[in-house]
Motif scaffolding. Structure first.
Motif, PDB file in Angstrom:
ATOM      1  N   ARG A   1       0.733  -1.410  -0.651  1.00  0.00           N
ATOM      2  CA  ARG A   1       0.303  -0.495   0.100  1.00  0.00           C
ATOM      3  C   ARG A   1       1.220   0.916   0.141  1.00  0.00           C
ATOM      4  NH1 ARG A   1      -2.926   0.439   6.378  1.00  0.00           N
ATOM      5  NH2 ARG A   1      -0.742  -0.125   7.170  1.00  0.00           N
ATOM      6  N   PRO A   2       0.762   2.582  -1.106  1.00  0.00           N
ATOM      7  CA  PRO A   2       1.183   3.697  -0.649  1.00  0.00           C
ATOM      8  C   PRO A   2       1.645   4.137   0.639  1.00  0.00           C
ATOM      9  CG  PRO A   2      -0.281   3.272  -2.369  1.00  0.00           C
ATOM     10  CD  PRO A   2      -0.883   2.538  -1.725  1.00  0.00           C
ATOM     11  N   SER A   3       0.224   4.516   1.696  1.00  0.00           N
ATOM     12  CA  SER A   3       0.357   4.905   2.743  1.00  0.00           C
ATOM     13  C   SER A   3      -0.255   4.545   3.850  1.00  0.00           C
ATOM     14  CB  SER A   3       0.172   6.829   2.695  1.00  0.00           C
ATOM     15  OG  SER A   3      -1.432   6.050   2.425  1.00  0.00           O
ATOM     16  N   VAL A   4      -0.372   4.199   5.455  1.00  0.00           N
ATOM     17  CA  VAL A   4      -1.413   3.840   6.117  1.00  0.00           C
ATOM     18  C   VAL A   4      -2.522   4.154   5.745  1.00  0.00           C
ATOM     19  CG1 VAL A   4       0.599   3.331   7.518  1.00  0.00           C
ATOM     20  CG2 VAL A   4      -0.549   5.383   7.844  1.00  0.00           C
ATOM     21  N   ALA A   5      -2.906   5.515   4.975  1.00  0.00           N
ATOM     22  CA  ALA A   5      -4.558   5.324   4.828  1.00  0.00           C
ATOM     23  C   ALA A   5      -5.096   4.826   3.213  1.00  0.00           C
ATOM     24  CB  ALA A   5      -4.229   7.214   4.042  1.00  0.00           C
ATOM     25  N   ASP A   6      -4.725   3.263   3.176  1.00  0.00           N
ATOM     26  CA  ASP A   6      -4.490   2.764   1.948  1.00  0.00           C
ATOM     27  C   ASP A   6      -4.620   1.603   1.931  1.00  0.00           C
ATOM     28  OD1 ASP A   6      -4.520   5.043  -0.335  1.00  0.00           O
ATOM     29  OD2 ASP A   6      -2.375   5.225   0.304  1.00  0.00           O
ATOM     30  N   ARG A   7      -5.599   0.381   1.560  1.00  0.00           N
ATOM     31  CA  ARG A   7      -6.000  -0.603   2.101  1.00  0.00           C
ATOM     32  C   ARG A   7      -4.995  -1.923   1.130  1.00  0.00           C
ATOM     33  NH1 ARG A   7     -11.476  -2.672   0.401  1.00  0.00           N
ATOM     34  NH2 ARG A   7     -11.751  -1.337  -1.361  1.00  0.00           N
ATOM     35  N   TRP A   8      -4.315  -2.306   2.069  1.00  0.00           N
ATOM     36  CA  TRP A   8      -3.323  -3.624   1.212  1.00  0.00           C
ATOM     37  C   TRP A   8      -4.000  -4.145  -0.519  1.00  0.00           C
ATOM     38  CZ3 TRP A   8       1.583  -2.951   3.643  1.00  0.00           C
ATOM     39  CH2 TRP A   8       1.558  -3.029   4.297  1.00  0.00           C
ATOM     40  N   GLN A   9      -3.289  -4.228  -1.070  1.00  0.00           N
ATOM     41  CA  GLN A   9      -3.703  -4.542  -2.327  1.00  0.00           C
ATOM     42  C   GLN A   9      -1.944  -5.405  -3.075  1.00  0.00           C
ATOM     43  OE1 GLN A   9      -4.730  -1.086  -4.514  1.00  0.00           O
ATOM     44  NE2 GLN A   9      -6.416  -2.361  -5.189  1.00  0.00           N
ATOM     45  N   THR A  10      -2.875  -6.886  -3.388  1.00  0.00           N
ATOM     46  CA  THR A  10      -1.425  -7.298  -3.980  1.00  0.00           C
ATOM     47  C   THR A  10      -1.427  -8.241  -5.096  1.00  0.00           C
ATOM     48  OG1 THR A  10      -3.726  -9.089  -3.971  1.00  0.00           O
ATOM     49  CG2 THR A  10      -2.610  -9.546  -2.244  1.00  0.00           C
ATOM     50  N   TYR A  11       0.235  -7.751  -5.694  1.00  0.00           N
ATOM     51  CA  TYR A  11       1.407  -8.116  -6.695  1.00  0.00           C
ATOM     52  C   TYR A  11       1.504  -8.976  -6.926  1.00  0.00           C
ATOM     53  CZ  TYR A  11      -0.997  -3.018  -6.646  1.00  0.00           C
ATOM     54  OH  TYR A  11      -2.055  -2.008  -6.812  1.00  0.00           O
ATOM     55  N   ASN A  12       1.653  -9.845  -8.084  1.00  0.00           N
ATOM     56  CA  ASN A  12       3.397 -10.592  -8.225  1.00  0.00           C
ATOM     57  C   ASN A  12       4.702  -9.393  -8.391  1.00  0.00           C
ATOM     58  OD1 ASN A  12       1.428 -12.168  -9.322  1.00  0.00           O
ATOM     59  ND2 ASN A  12       2.415 -13.655  -8.192  1.00  0.00           N
ATOM     60  N   ILE A  13       4.553  -8.672  -7.748  1.00  0.00           N
ATOM     61  CA  ILE A  13       5.841  -8.395  -7.706  1.00  0.00           C
ATOM     62  C   ILE A  13       7.727  -7.669  -7.439  1.00  0.00           C
ATOM     63  CG2 ILE A  13       5.665  -6.439  -5.499  1.00  0.00           C
ATOM     64  CD1 ILE A  13       4.959  -4.057  -7.082  1.00  0.00           C
ATOM     65  N   ARG A  14       7.924  -8.833  -6.357  1.00  0.00           N
ATOM     66  CA  ARG A  14       8.984  -8.886  -5.790  1.00  0.00           C
ATOM     67  C   ARG A  14       9.936 -10.252  -6.470  1.00  0.00           C
ATOM     68  NH1 ARG A  14       9.665  -4.758  -2.227  1.00  0.00           N
ATOM     69  NH2 ARG A  14       8.577  -5.168  -0.755  1.00  0.00           N
ATOM     70  N   ASP A  15      11.149 -10.391  -6.890  1.00  0.00           N
ATOM     71  CA  ASP A  15      11.820 -11.044  -6.821  1.00  0.00           C
ATOM     72  C   ASP A  15      12.780 -11.595  -5.398  1.00  0.00           C
ATOM     73  OD1 ASP A  15      10.687 -12.335  -9.637  1.00  0.00           O
ATOM     74  OD2 ASP A  15      12.686 -11.071  -9.960  1.00  0.00           O
ATOM     75  N   VAL A  16      13.260 -12.522  -4.783  1.00  0.00           N
ATOM     76  CA  VAL A  16      13.481 -12.261  -3.611  1.00  0.00           C
ATOM     77  C   VAL A  16      14.829 -13.133  -3.140  1.00  0.00           C
ATOM     78  CG1 VAL A  16      13.326 -12.487  -0.733  1.00  0.00           C
ATOM     79  CG2 VAL A  16      11.553 -11.068  -2.357  1.00  0.00           C
ATOM     80  N   ASP A  17      15.879 -12.695  -2.876  1.00  0.00           N
ATOM     81  CA  ASP A  17      17.390 -13.586  -2.823  1.00  0.00           C
ATOM     82  C   ASP A  17      17.579 -13.933  -1.567  1.00  0.00           C
ATOM     83  OD1 ASP A  17      17.396 -13.475  -5.560  1.00  0.00           O
ATOM     84  OD2 ASP A  17      18.919 -12.308  -5.681  1.00  0.00           O
ATOM     85  N   THR A  18      17.110 -15.081  -1.065  1.00  0.00           N
ATOM     86  CA  THR A  18      17.244 -15.570   0.368  1.00  0.00           C
ATOM     87  C   THR A  18      19.274 -16.439   0.900  1.00  0.00           C
ATOM     88  OG1 THR A  18      15.175 -15.482   0.960  1.00  0.00           O
ATOM     89  CG2 THR A  18      17.057 -16.398   2.523  1.00  0.00           C
ATOM     90  N   VAL A  19      20.025 -15.758   1.639  1.00  0.00           N
ATOM     91  CA  VAL A  19      20.716 -16.986   1.801  1.00  0.00           C
ATOM     92  C   VAL A  19      20.391 -16.839   3.282  1.00  0.00           C
ATOM     93  CG1 VAL A  19      22.115 -16.518  -0.127  1.00  0.00           C
ATOM     94  CG2 VAL A  19      22.146 -14.947   1.694  1.00  0.00           C
ATOM     95  N   GLY A  20      21.307 -18.262   4.252  1.00  0.00           N
ATOM     96  CA  GLY A  20      21.563 -18.164   4.846  1.00  0.00           C
ATOM     97  C   GLY A  20      22.122 -19.335   6.275  1.00  0.00           C
ATOM     98  N   ILE A  21      22.318 -19.630   7.120  1.00  0.00           N
ATOM     99  CA  ILE A  21      23.112 -20.176   7.685  1.00  0.00           C
ATOM    100  C   ILE A  21      21.878 -21.224   8.786  1.00  0.00           C
ATOM    101  CG2 ILE A  21      25.159 -20.731   9.300  1.00  0.00           C
ATOM    102  CD1 ILE A  21      26.405 -19.194   7.563  1.00  0.00           C
TER     103      ILE A  21
END
Length: 623
Positions: free
Chosen positions: A479-499
């Protein structure tokens, strides 16, 4: 955590300091190996890491087992609390007894993990928030197996970060039970009387000829530690074994709970129920193939009032259904190999006052090949194809290798692809705080891991794993701001690494000490809006637990959990310390327990306060 635009095909790197830390831990462990012998680990059989049951020593992936003994001895009362013993499982509860809980593994979000009971899918097509509605009382559990990393090549959709498989009891042990009375305080800043908790659970097993029956039930009720946070839950399960070839599982779970702030800044209330029926049958051998078939039906109801002050305008009723049938065959290949082929089909459908009426069908085929070219080397490969009526075809391969250079050391490495289809909530849900978009599509990921397991003696284990995952088209609520509603998007590419690092030591008197640490680094494609889930993870998690036998027949069992969390609103860290002190009196055991003894103020889910310090007394009947 950092935010950046990912490069297609790029491989994540790990900081030199963290890599050096892992190497140092492994080097420190090696001098203890000189007198190592073969551990019982080599003979344990598990069912989650392969298409058919295999010895744990042949598994090429990270797989953790929580045993019935650990559950009985440590201060845990629900499956959610048992999963807190594993540092890589991020348990995000919304109150006592895991009344509603999200699970995340290796930094994946709560929808990117797969929940199973005896291999049957529990992930709900309505919402991943219901994946924690597990209709199995704690006393009905034989063990919990956690397969870390992608599992889509074996189980299909959703297994990004990992797969949790709850294995139910089949033995007919003597009846047992626990009655508990306790209370819990409100966190700082909330003026509310302490909540009163009353709980009970038990199981009984009987056998008549070739028929064995295990029946278990549980009830928990609490007045709550703040407004609209009380709850009542009740569950019952029946597992019937008819000879060695056929088994029937029937279970039911009902919940009534205050959901204040769960999905927005409103005093909400929710009622859920889930019923599961599953039949598994070993058909026999035909043309050298060992054939097995199973079928299941699951239904989940969700009655939700977003604001109890305005029930007529914010009430939703949902009923989801899932039906699955599968058949598979396995046979040996030469002296050291096997192959498994299978086919399954399923359907999910929903009838909802908010989401509407929708249905999805799929058909899937899968294969697995396992081979030991020499006695101390294991190779495996699997491939699964899933065809959905609305999302097309997903292919999920995996490849693994394991090597025992000595009886005390195991090296392993694996890679695989995973996918997840969006839930009906992510496509159709609407309320004053959220507005889903129906055109969101599936997520995809490639993942890898490499690890070492060390057995300095038959009573000690040490493990370390480096892992990574490249997620594409990840669904997030923005959402753009706390005054707006949450909306769904296929918008992320996420890389995760860990131990991940784990250690366990068992003593001759039955005492044990165990600990685990997981660290994560998540790089997400930059967005200009606020993120609800993707940037909410724990970069540092540490868990330690023990069960120590003391003089005078006393036993003390402490548990410490430390988390450092990061989310779009900032970072926080907290430590929660629980303890149980118990003493056996013949067939009975008295238990005194304290929870959150440091009275930490924390939130596992953004905006949802967790309870303060609590105490309880229990009477357990344990033949």
């Amino acid at each position: 955590m950092s935010s950046r635009a990912p490069v297609e095909g790029a491989v994540p790197t790990w900081g030199s300091a963290r890599g050096a830390t892992l190497v140092a831990m492994v080097v420190v462990a090696f001098p203890a190996l000189a007198s190592a012998g073969q551990a019982p680990f080599r003979q344990d059989v598990v069912v989650t890491a392969a298409a058919t049951p295999v010895e744990l020593s042949t598994v090429t992936r990270t797989l953790t087992v929580i045993t019935r003994d650990q559950i009985a001895r440590l201060p845990v009362h629900t499956i959610a609390e048992a999963l807190r013993l594993i540092s890589s499982v991020d348990v995000r509860a919304r109150g006592e007894r895991g009344v509603q809980t999200d699970f995340a593994i290796r930094g994946a979000n709560f929808g990117q993990m797969l929940m199973l009971v005896d291999g049957v899918r529990l992930n709900d097509a309505q919402s991943g928030h219901h994946n924690g509605d597990i209709p199995v009382p704690l006393d009905a559990i034989d063990r919990i197996e956690i397969l870390h990393g992608p599992g889509s090549s074996l189980f299909g959709a959703d297994a990004f970060g990992g797969t949790i498989n709850v294995i139910t009891r089949r033995d007919t042990a003597p009846a047992s039970g626990v009655l508990q009375l306790g209370g819990v305080g409100s966190p700082d800043g909330i003026d509310h009387p302490a909540g009163v908790l009353v709980a009970g659970r038990g199981q009984v097993g009987v056998a008549r000829g070739a028929v064995r029956e295990v029946l278990a039930a549980s009830v928990d009720t609490s007045s709550g530690f703040m407004v609209e946070r009380g709850f009542t839950t009740a569950g019952i399960s029946s597992h019937t074994s008819m000879g060695e070839r056929t088994s029937l599982l029937a279970s039911y779970l009902w919940k009534d709970f205050g959901a204040n702030g769960f999905y927005g800044n409103a005093p909400s209330h929710e009622w859920t129920n889930q019923a599961l029926f599953a039949v598994d049958h070993r058909i026999g051998i035909a043309a050298g193939w060992q054939l097995q078939a199973n079928t299941s039906y699951r239904t989940h109801g969700d009655h939700f009032i977003f604001d109890v002050r305005r029930p007529g305008v914010s009430e939703n009723r949902h009923r989801s259904h899932a039906a699955i049938g599968a058949i598979r065959g396995s046979r040996g290949v030469g002296d050291r190999g096997s192959v498994t082929l299978g086919l399954d089909a399923g359907s999910d459908w929903i009838r909802s006052t908010n989401l509407g009426n929708h249905d999805i069908q799929r058909i899937s085929g899968f294969s697995e090949w396992r081979h030991a070219p020499v006695a101390n080397v294991q190779l495996d490969a699997s491939l699964r194809l899933d065809r959905y009526t609305e999302f097309g075809t997903a292919w999920s391969p995996s490849l693994g290798v394991g090597w025992w250079p000595s009886t005390a050391i195991r090296l392993r490495a694996s890679t695989g692809r995973a996918f997840r289809v969006p839930t009906f909530t992510e496509r159709y849900y609407s309320d004053p705080a959220n507005l889903a978009r129906p055109d969101v599509g599936p997520e995809h990921a490639w993942a890898w891991e490499s690890g070492i397991d060390i057995f300095p003696s038959d009573r000690s284990t040490f493990g370390a794993t480096v892992f990574g995952r490249l997620d594409h088209d990840v669904i997030d609520w923005l959402r753009p701001s706390v005054a707006d509603r949450w909306q769904t998007y296929n918008i992320r590419d996420v890389d995760t690494v860990g131990i991940e690092v784990t250690a366990r030591r068992t003593l001759t008197d039955g005492s044990f000490v165990q600990a685990g640490y997981t660290t994560l680094d998540v790089d997400a494609a930059a967005v200009t809006q606020l993120s609800k889930y993707v940037l909410d993870y724990a970069p540092h998690s540490f868990v330690a637990a023990a069960s120590i036998v003391l003089p005078a027949a006393l036993r003390v069992a402490p548990r410490l959990e430390y988390k450092k969390r990061t989310r779009s609103t900032g970072t926080s860290d907290y430590a929660v310390f629980d303890i149980r002190v118990s003493r056996q009196f013949g067939l009975y055991e008295i238990r005194l327990e304290g929870t959150n003894l440091g009275d930490a103020t924390y939130q596992e889910v953004l905006g949802v306060a967790m309870p303060g310090r609590g105490a309880s007394i229990s009477l357990a009947y344990r033949p």
